[in-house]
Enzyme design. Sequence first.
Site, short mmCIF file in Angstrom:
data_model
loop_
_atom_site.label_atom_id
_atom_site.label_comp_id
_atom_site.label_asym_id
_atom_site.label_seq_id
_atom_site.Cartn_x
_atom_site.Cartn_y
_atom_site.Cartn_z
N GLY A 188 2.79 11.35 -52.23
CA GLY A 188 4.61 10.93 -52.16
C GLY A 188 5.12 11.87 -51.13
O GLY A 188 4.56 13.08 -50.65
N CYS A 217 -3.28 14.34 -52.77
CA CYS A 217 -2.01 15.09 -52.24
C CYS A 217 -1.02 15.53 -53.37
O CYS A 217 -1.21 16.04 -54.10
CB CYS A 217 -1.52 14.25 -51.20
SG CYS A 217 -0.43 15.28 -49.84
N TYR A 218 0.13 14.64 -53.36
CA TYR A 218 1.36 14.84 -54.32
C TYR A 218 0.64 14.56 -55.68
O TYR A 218 1.09 15.33 -56.59
CB TYR A 218 2.48 14.02 -54.06
CG TYR A 218 3.65 14.09 -55.10
CD1 TYR A 218 4.64 14.80 -54.89
CD2 TYR A 218 3.59 13.18 -56.18
CE1 TYR A 218 5.65 14.77 -55.96
CE2 TYR A 218 4.54 13.33 -57.16
CZ TYR A 218 5.62 13.95 -56.79
OH TYR A 218 6.60 14.18 -57.93
N HIS A 258 -6.16 13.30 -47.94
CA HIS A 258 -6.25 11.77 -48.04
C HIS A 258 -7.65 11.01 -47.71
O HIS A 258 -7.72 10.74 -46.63
CB HIS A 258 -5.08 11.02 -46.85
CG HIS A 258 -3.76 11.19 -47.50
ND1 HIS A 258 -3.11 10.55 -48.37
CD2 HIS A 258 -2.91 12.28 -47.15
CE1 HIS A 258 -1.85 11.11 -48.75
NE2 HIS A 258 -1.76 11.99 -47.82
N GLU A 277 -8.68 8.21 -48.16
CA GLU A 277 -8.49 6.95 -48.14
C GLU A 277 -8.24 6.42 -46.55
O GLU A 277 -8.59 5.21 -46.18
CB GLU A 277 -7.34 6.28 -48.69
CG GLU A 277 -5.96 6.52 -48.27
CD GLU A 277 -5.45 7.76 -49.12
OE1 GLU A 277 -4.27 8.02 -49.01
OE2 GLU A 277 -6.38 8.60 -49.75
N SER A 337 0.46 -23.42 -42.32
CA SER A 337 0.96 -22.78 -40.97
C SER A 337 -0.07 -22.96 -40.14
O SER A 337 -0.08 -22.76 -38.96
CB SER A 337 1.27 -21.43 -41.36
OG SER A 337 0.26 -20.58 -41.78
N GLY A 338 -1.56 -22.82 -40.38
CA GLY A 338 -2.64 -22.82 -39.74
C GLY A 338 -3.18 -21.54 -39.59
O GLY A 338 -4.19 -21.19 -38.87
N GLY A 339 -2.64 -20.49 -39.98
CA GLY A 339 -3.22 -19.21 -39.99
C GLY A 339 -4.30 -19.12 -41.00
O GLY A 339 -4.49 -20.08 -41.88
N ASP A 372 -4.57 -17.47 -43.92
CA ASP A 372 -3.94 -17.35 -45.18
C ASP A 372 -3.80 -18.61 -45.75
O ASP A 372 -4.66 -19.08 -46.83
CB ASP A 372 -2.78 -16.56 -45.28
CG ASP A 372 -2.93 -15.11 -44.93
OD1 ASP A 372 -4.06 -14.51 -44.72
OD2 ASP A 372 -1.83 -14.44 -44.44
N SER A 373 -2.82 -19.57 -45.00
CA SER A 373 -2.70 -20.96 -45.41
C SER A 373 -3.80 -21.84 -45.34
O SER A 373 -4.14 -22.50 -46.06
CB SER A 373 -1.44 -21.48 -44.91
OG SER A 373 -1.60 -21.89 -43.51
N SER A 374 -4.84 -21.56 -44.59
CA SER A 374 -5.89 -22.57 -44.10
C SER A 374 -7.02 -22.20 -45.23
O SER A 374 -7.45 -23.27 -45.77
CB SER A 374 -6.53 -22.10 -42.87
OG SER A 374 -5.65 -22.66 -41.75
N LYS A 413 -5.76 -9.07 -46.58
CA LYS A 413 -6.17 -9.88 -45.22
C LYS A 413 -7.64 -9.84 -45.09
O LYS A 413 -8.22 -10.96 -44.95
CB LYS A 413 -5.30 -9.45 -44.13
CG LYS A 413 -5.97 -10.35 -42.87
CD LYS A 413 -5.26 -11.63 -42.99
CE LYS A 413 -3.85 -11.44 -42.59
NZ LYS A 413 -2.98 -12.88 -42.64
#
Length: 537
Positions: free
Chosen positions: A73, A100-101, A187, A189, A241-243, A245-247, A393
Amino acid sequence: MTLQTEKLANLDDTFLQNVDRQMLVILDFGSQYSELIARRIRETEVYSEVLSYRTTAEQLRQLNPKGIILSGGPNSVYDTGAPHCDPEIWKLGIPVMGVCYGMQLMVQQMGGKVERADRGEYGKASLFIDDPTDLLTNVEDGSTMWMSHGDSVTAMPEGFVVLAHTDNTPCAAIADHERKFYGVQFHPEVVHSTGGIALIRNFVYHICNCQPTWTTEAFVEEAIREVRARVGDKRVLLALSGGVDSSTLAFLLHRAIGDQLTCMFIDQGFMRKGEPERLVKIFEEQFHISVSYVNARDRFLEKIDGVTDPEVKRKRIGHEFIRVFEEESRRLGPFDYLAQGTLYPDVIESADTNVDPATGERVAVKIKSHHNVGGLPKDLQFKLVEPLRKLFKDEVRKVGRSIGLPEEIVRRHPFPGPGLAIRIIGEVTSERLNILRDADYIVREEIRLRGIYHDFWQAFAVLLPVRSVGVMGDQRTYAYPIVLRLITSEDGMTADWARVPFDLLETISNRIVNEVKGVNRVVYDITSKPPGTIEWE
């Protein structure tokens, strides 16, 4: 219902029961990397959620996670009003790791001391291991770790020992082995930390005793069950949308509910060149999924006429998107549910969930509104179905492959919901849209011709609302500049500009200037994320 309670309620108890509650929680103190921590944990096939630092010990007890991670943070733990977690967390008997924080807060709340360091430490540092057990098992001595801190631990709490140090930080990793409390000043990650993944796996598997139950197959099976249980015999309208995600969502829903699903593609006029026509053809001819095509280009352009503020653009486009869906649903319906390809980062980035009600302090700043979250009007007439909202994603791509989505769509570059409207800085006009479409097509065509399309996370063009002087055919020109944005990334949360060959940039530039009327200058964006964002708006 408070924002935090609502967020906790969104955790799917049914799903977690089916995966034996193998779950880790990240308490977010405003770090830009909190989502990335969650993603790294999921790479180990263990489910994770990012929750506010204000989550109480009782709420955590109800969730029963296998482990808790306190994020980094921007604050110092000794600042007035600095965010603190519920001290009862230390009595839950659950392993905790502070990053970290998060480590400094652990030290402070457990009775140690944190002070401003004589020398801050930022960027890469070599980690020298003093205790190679538990957290640092199989982490190589001298591994590079990513540092970003100006404070350091100056007095350890009782029961803690030092696990590792760097040249500038005596307490770079610490532990209370008996109570399973761990802290790292770096970090693990981020990709720059070479031993970070091994450290995370140690915490997940050896310290928290998790099992790898968060798999693509488990998600698909459970998502289908959830959709069927939620929807019943009702009809669902999908925003296609064709991307990827929506596909992926279309394939998943079609498998779950078959003909109860209606896919609708609204052409708002902000798609890339040739995409609307290709989308409908692929879905109907290749997938045999019927798509209702709606041409609403003039309507959307009118809605953002004269608008220059990017947030206003997004919200107006999002609002109009839903209005069109409502109108078209009355024509094709009735429909009870609207399906959206909302992802986990969308949910986190679009919600003002980390404002302290006592101080008004914003811990995690809203970066942007996504039109499939932030633009939803309050009088929305649909119930939402968002089975992908748990996923990042890369996880969506895995799901898409597992249910038969073609690679052409699985590996398609991410494209923002508002489309080219937010790649035109300032006012959007038909002329500017046509210019940007042609320039963007050249960028994508050239990298495809070289066989390097998949080397980039995204590759696109941006149109600036200024004009500059040029010379073409011995005549003075006054035309638009095009910005090239080619980036590499693992997940879109952090990104770097691509070191592409100069001859490729030259080819793209020459083609754009010669083939796209209204452009006389091409520049290359060499800004990483952070400090910049991937999109310009």
